[in-house]
Design a protein around this motif. Structure first.
Motif, PDB file in Angstrom:
ATOM      1  N   PHE A  93      -4.425   7.199  -3.099  1.00 52.80           N
ATOM      2  CA  PHE A  93      -3.633   6.069  -2.610  1.00 52.80           C
ATOM      3  C   PHE A  93      -3.720   4.887  -3.555  1.00 52.80           C
ATOM      4  CE2 PHE A  93      -7.895   5.568  -0.859  1.00 52.80           C
ATOM      5  CZ  PHE A  93      -8.169   4.248  -1.137  1.00 52.80           C
ATOM      6  N   SER A  94      -2.821   3.916  -3.350  1.00 44.84           N
ATOM      7  CA  SER A  94      -2.789   2.730  -4.197  1.00 44.84           C
ATOM      8  C   SER A  94      -2.601   1.491  -3.353  1.00 44.84           C
ATOM      9  CB  SER A  94      -1.640   2.847  -5.207  1.00 44.84           C
ATOM     10  OG  SER A  94      -1.479   1.634  -5.919  1.00 44.84           O
ATOM     11  N   ILE A  95      -3.404   0.468  -3.651  1.00 43.46           N
ATOM     12  CA  ILE A  95      -3.273  -0.830  -2.983  1.00 43.46           C
ATOM     13  C   ILE A  95      -3.131  -1.896  -4.046  1.00 43.46           C
ATOM     14  CG2 ILE A  95      -4.382  -2.536  -1.504  1.00 43.46           C
ATOM     15  CD1 ILE A  95      -5.830  -0.271  -0.107  1.00 43.46           C
ATOM     16  N   GLY A  96      -2.088  -2.718  -3.930  1.00 46.24           N
ATOM     17  CA  GLY A  96      -1.882  -3.783  -4.908  1.00 46.24           C
ATOM     18  C   GLY A  96      -1.655  -5.112  -4.222  1.00 46.24           C
TER      19      GLY A  96
ATOM     20  N   LYS B  78      -1.448  12.407  -3.920  1.00 45.83           N
ATOM     21  CA  LYS B  78      -2.320  11.846  -4.964  1.00 45.83           C
ATOM     22  C   LYS B  78      -3.182  10.738  -4.351  1.00 45.83           C
ATOM     23  CE  LYS B  78      -0.327  14.091  -8.439  1.00 45.83           C
ATOM     24  NZ  LYS B  78      -0.836  14.653  -9.680  1.00 45.83           N
TER      25      LYS B  78
ATOM     26  N   GLY C  93      -0.100   7.731  -0.544  1.00 44.17           N
ATOM     27  CA  GLY C  93      -0.347   8.751  -1.556  1.00 44.17           C
ATOM     28  C   GLY C  93      -0.915  10.036  -0.992  1.00 44.17           C
TER      29      GLY C  93
ATOM     30  N   MET D 158       0.830  -1.197   0.000  1.00 46.35           N
ATOM     31  CA  MET D 158       0.000   0.000   0.000  1.00 46.35           C
ATOM     32  C   MET D 158       0.863   1.245   0.000  1.00 46.35           C
ATOM     33  SD  MET D 158      -2.937   1.171   2.708  1.00 46.35           S
ATOM     34  CE  MET D 158      -3.781   2.737   2.515  1.00 46.35           C
ATOM     35  N   ASP D 159       0.431   2.232  -0.776  1.00 51.00           N
ATOM     36  CA  ASP D 159       1.076   3.550  -0.792  1.00 51.00           C
ATOM     37  C   ASP D 159       0.010   4.556  -0.393  1.00 51.00           C
ATOM     38  OD1 ASP D 159       2.187   6.006  -1.351  1.00 51.00           O
ATOM     39  OD2 ASP D 159       3.129   5.388  -3.232  1.00 51.00           O
TER      40      ASP D 159
END
Length: 268
Positions: free
Chosen positions: A264-267, A262, A259, A256-257
């Motif tokens: 956020f991002s979860i992968g 910007k 962000g 997880m980032d």
């Protein structure tokens, strides 16, 4: 008389697909191919061709290049109409679509040949509207052809890549199941253009001096690079793999980032 060089130029000119994209790198003679292909059926009195650039200032380069060959074919250019007229009655329009809605300027018209110069400068909506509704023929001897050239990058990089680059390997033919039309991508490099290599041998050196991102695009025709890319050395070819079913016993990891600047991002 213009003759394509052996290799990618000839393959582009001889392709029988409905849609063909040529290029990837700079200096491959892409625009010359487009101008030549547009004039292939000018002996037919009902032939109508169209060559497009996104803005009129960029279209001026195409206009200048047409003057190198079309007058020798009997063509006369009417500046007010941006149209070439040939003795048979055939015409080739040089158009542009700076704004999204400019595509409706072509409503009600039909073209047997449609050439897009620097396709990644156009939007997907502009391309699909003209290709699906304006490219048609009621003359059996006049096939409908869509031809495009481009370098990677630009506002349309992603949709062009998805439409032509990602679907099949280069030079292979893809059949669109929805429209039953064929599509093909033919890569071209500066090395495929001996005329340029001989007349300006320093051009390749200048391309090598570009920033890494632009060098990958313009010298090598790399479609895996994009604006804002942090790790420019990553590529699908080197670091990716073909899709496969993930075994259920594999350990799953989530990253997880947050962000803060910007979304956020979860992968997984």
């Amino acid at each position: 008389m213009w003759i394509p060089h052996e290799g990618s130029q000839t393959e582009f000119c001889e392709s029988g697909c409905f849609e063909v994209l040529y290029g990837g790198a700079a200096g491959g003679g892409k625009t010359d191919c487009l101008i030549a292909l547009a004039s292939r059926n000018i002996l037919h009195p009902k032939y109508k061709g169209l060559i497009l650039r996104r803005t009129f200032p960029r279209l001026q380069e195409v206009i200048d290049r047409c003057y190198e060959s079309y007058p020798g074919l009997g063509g006369v250019y009417r500046t007010t109409q941006h149209r070439w007229f040939f003795p048979s009655g055939a015409t080739i329009l040089l158009g542009h679509m700076q704004h999204e809605d400019d595509m409706y300027d072509y409503q009600g018209k039909q073209y047997h040949f449609m050439g897009w110069d620097e396709l990644t400068q156009f939007t997907q909506k502009q391309y699909e509207y003209l290709v699906l509704s304006r490219a048609r023929s009621v003359e059996p001897e006049l096939p409908v052809e869509i031809r495009a050239t481009t370098n990677p990058g630009g506002i349309g990089h992603r949709w062009v890549k998805e439409r032509f680059i990602d679907i099949v390997s280069p030079k292979q033919v893809h059949i669109d199941l929805q429209t039953s039309t064929s599509r093909q991508f033919i890569p071209g490099l500066v090395y495929d253009n001996p005329t340029l290599m001989e007349s300006d041998p320093g051009y390749v050196k200048r391309l090598e001096g570009l920033p890494e991102l632009e060098k990958k695009r313009l010298l090598f025709g790399d479609w895996e690079t994009f604006e804002g890319q942090v790790f420019a050395e990553l590529s699908q070819t080197t670091h990716g793999c073909a899709p496969f079913d993930i075994p259920p016993e594999w350990e799953r990891v989530m990253v997880m980032d947050w962000g803060f600047a910007k979304p956020f991002s979860i992968g997984w």
